[in-house]
Structures are given as structure tokens and as C-alpha cells.
Design an enzyme around this catalytic site. Sequence first.
Site, PDB file in Angstrom:
ATOM      1  N   GLU A  64      28.805   6.360  18.076  1.00 33.29           N
ATOM      2  CA  GLU A  64      29.063   7.178  16.890  1.00 33.29           C
ATOM      3  C   GLU A  64      30.557   7.413  16.694  1.00 33.29           C
ATOM      4  O   GLU A  64      31.072   7.338  15.566  1.00 33.29           O
ATOM      5  CB  GLU A  64      28.344   8.530  17.012  1.00 33.29           C
ATOM      6  CG  GLU A  64      26.829   8.417  17.165  1.00 33.29           C
ATOM      7  CD  GLU A  64      26.379   8.381  18.622  1.00 33.29           C
ATOM      8  OE1 GLU A  64      25.296   8.902  18.900  1.00 33.29           O
ATOM      9  OE2 GLU A  64      27.128   7.827  19.463  1.00 33.29           O
ATOM     10  N   ALA A 179       8.928 -27.653  50.886  1.00 27.01           N
ATOM     11  CA  ALA A 179       8.597 -27.096  52.195  1.00 27.01           C
ATOM     12  C   ALA A 179       9.836 -26.924  53.065  1.00 27.01           C
ATOM     13  O   ALA A 179       9.890 -26.033  53.921  1.00 27.01           O
ATOM     14  CB  ALA A 179       7.578 -27.993  52.890  1.00 27.01           C
ATOM     15  N   SER A 183      15.597 -26.169  46.603  1.00 18.24           N
ATOM     16  CA  SER A 183      15.156 -25.644  45.306  1.00 18.24           C
ATOM     17  C   SER A 183      16.160 -25.914  44.180  1.00 18.24           C
ATOM     18  O   SER A 183      15.957 -25.436  43.066  1.00 18.24           O
ATOM     19  CB  SER A 183      14.935 -24.131  45.415  1.00 18.24           C
ATOM     20  OG  SER A 183      16.137 -23.466  45.769  1.00 18.24           O
ATOM     21  N   ARG A 222      28.079 -16.284  35.475  1.00 17.24           N
ATOM     22  CA  ARG A 222      29.097 -17.291  35.205  1.00 17.24           C
ATOM     23  C   ARG A 222      28.828 -18.089  33.934  1.00 17.24           C
ATOM     24  O   ARG A 222      29.773 -18.513  33.277  1.00 17.24           O
ATOM     25  CB  ARG A 222      29.179 -18.289  36.370  1.00 17.24           C
ATOM     26  CG  ARG A 222      29.470 -17.684  37.709  1.00 17.24           C
ATOM     27  CD  ARG A 222      29.631 -18.745  38.786  1.00 17.24           C
ATOM     28  NE  ARG A 222      28.488 -19.645  38.899  1.00 17.24           N
ATOM     29  CZ  ARG A 222      27.367 -19.351  39.538  1.00 17.24           C
ATOM     30  NH1 ARG A 222      27.205 -18.158  40.095  1.00 17.24           N
ATOM     31  NH2 ARG A 222      26.380 -20.232  39.609  1.00 17.24           N
TER      32      ARG A 222
END
Length: 379
Positions: A64, A179, A183, A222
Site C-alpha cells: 500500500e 538401485a 538419478s 539458479r
Amino acid sequence: MPGDTRPVDPNRSAETPMQQALRLAASAIGLCEPNPRVGCVIVDRSGHVIGRGHTQQAGGAHAEVVALRDAETHGVSVRGATVYVTLEPCSHHGRTPPCSEALIAAGVGRVVIAIEDPNPLVRGAGAAGLRAAGIAVEVGPGSDEAQALNIGFFSRMQRGRPWLRLKAAVSLDGRSALANGASRWITGSAARTDGHAYRKRAGAVVTGVGTVLDDDPRLDVRLVPTVNQPLRVIVDSRLDTPLTARMLAPPGQVLIYAAAPDPARRAALEKRGIEVALLPSAAGKVDLAAMLADLAQRGINELHVEAGHKLNGSLVRERLIDEYLIYVAPKLLGSGRELALFGPLESLDDAVALRYTSITPIGDDLRILARPANASNSR
């Protein structure tokens, strides 16, 4: 944020002043935490926009006041104008003076508020003060959108804990890693960029020590621009985080929650500027519920979890997850690590029931947002 006396841009002719204010509020993501994201638009009696603003960094001006200053900079009077603001103007003295008093002093004629402030220091008092000063007040337009923008702030004010969003990238057959732990990368670059936008929303990003040891991630923002970096948090019961971990390097601050005191390791971490907090559970692990309460005390509104299957499983078991942010890649990985390690369940009736809130293509992948089936939007 330029202020002007022109009518609403014809290219945005469908946008109401409140919709413009909501768009401004979204501009405060990654800037104003722990304060709520608020946008404000001031319109004169002819329907021209004469002031715009959004919340600045903590300790800076609220939306505001920014909008009032915007109008003043351009030599425009706000007397009798209508103010559209996405959250009830504050009425208490914090780091800045009350916004409700600033609006009263400026002589505005009407204030349209999207939603009441859940902060007990404000809740209803801001609107009451405006009405007492003879200013017409309307509450309600844009309330759902305003609350969604500040879902973490509402959670912290109403529940005393952040809104916990668990992010994971999985294959179509539900594997978060092979396994052997590999990833990188299951999903494509567009999904990873989108994930960084969700990191930007968060006051803190959390992972477990297993992920630190296996992947050595940075877990900063990033891939999208941001003013502030979220606090990075490691759940590490025995203080096994190596001093060489990339998460311990700038930018931003790092906090480690541990369960077992280890004076030598703690001293070495603290020498690096890393804060260590002990929150042991009866089982000798980090007390996750207590961690959420502590993070709320630190002003964390949204908590973004990027962890492995073990910490994810603990959060699932303890029913601490408010929202699942899952990126699904069109790949099959076969045997590997699951999204969350819990169970085994004895019956399908024991499954964790979720409801989808959105499914969106992101590049070649899908982004799925889901929440516990028995939860309201803000819990």
C-alpha cells in the site's frame, strides 16, 4: 513499478484492478519473505490507475505504501480514490508503520480487500480501523487467488507450521532413482527449471543427509532469477554431513537439524558458519514435527522438500506433507528406489489417499500437484 494516469492497458482489458494487484503480489515471490506477498493498485474516480506496488524486502515498504508513493511520485492525488489490495492492510507497528494509517492519512475513499489477514495482530483490525475513519471497505474479491499466493503464510499463522511441499522427479513406473542411487537426470531441463521456480517460492529447502552423501546437491535457486536464496536445511541425526558438501557453500544460509550431540563435529560445522539445532525424538532421530514448528518460529512460510526415499517416507508416515509436487518422466526404469519408503501396508484401505489439483505438461514431462484427500486448501 511505474505509476501513471492512463486507463488499464487495452492488452489487459479483461484484467480488473484486483487481478492487476494479484499479479503484482506474485512479483514479490522470492523477495519479501517472511512477510506475505501483497499487491496494491490505486484507481481514481475516473477508473484510471494512479498507483501500483507490491511488498518489498522484509523491513521495506508494504504494498500500500509503495502504491501511495508511486502516485505521489507522479504528482497525482489519491484523495477519494479506490484502493485494491490483496491482503487486509496491517494495523500494528512492526518493522514498518501500519498501512491502514497511511491509507487514512492519504484520504482514500474506498478500500477493496481480497482477504482478511490471518495474523492475530491484524485479523479484522485493519478493516475496522478504515471503516472507523469513514472509508468504505469491501472484502472478498480475489480471495482464493490471494490465499493461494500466501498459502504458507496462512499455514504459519493458523497452524503454527509451514506449508510443506514435497518435490520429486520419478519415472512412469514410479522410480526416483536406480538401485545404485543414480538419478541425474530423470526429467528434462524444462521440468528442472520449473522445480527451481518452486524452490524460489520457499523460505527453506529441506533434504536429508542421505541425499547430501549420495548426490552432493546445492539446492539453491539458479535456473530462475531471484533476489533471496531460501534457507537450506539438512536433516542429519548424527551430524554426518561432510565439511566439503556443496550445500554448505554460499549463497544463502544453512541449518542442520540433528538428534545426537557430537561436540567436535558441531564445532567444525559452526566454524564454517553453519547453524546446528538439536531436536531429538524418542527414537533417536530428528523430531520432524518439532522441526516444522521451529521453522515456523524462524518465519518460514513455505517449506520445499527435495529428499530421498527415506526422509520422504518418514514425512509420509507422520502425515506432515501438505502438497506433492511430482514431475513424471516418460521413462521406465525397472527396479530402483521408490519415491517414498514406507509400509508395507496390510490393506489397500491403508493407502495414503490423495486428490489431484493439477496435471500440467512441462516439456516432455508431466507436473502433478496433489494434496491429501481429506485436507482443505489451507489445512
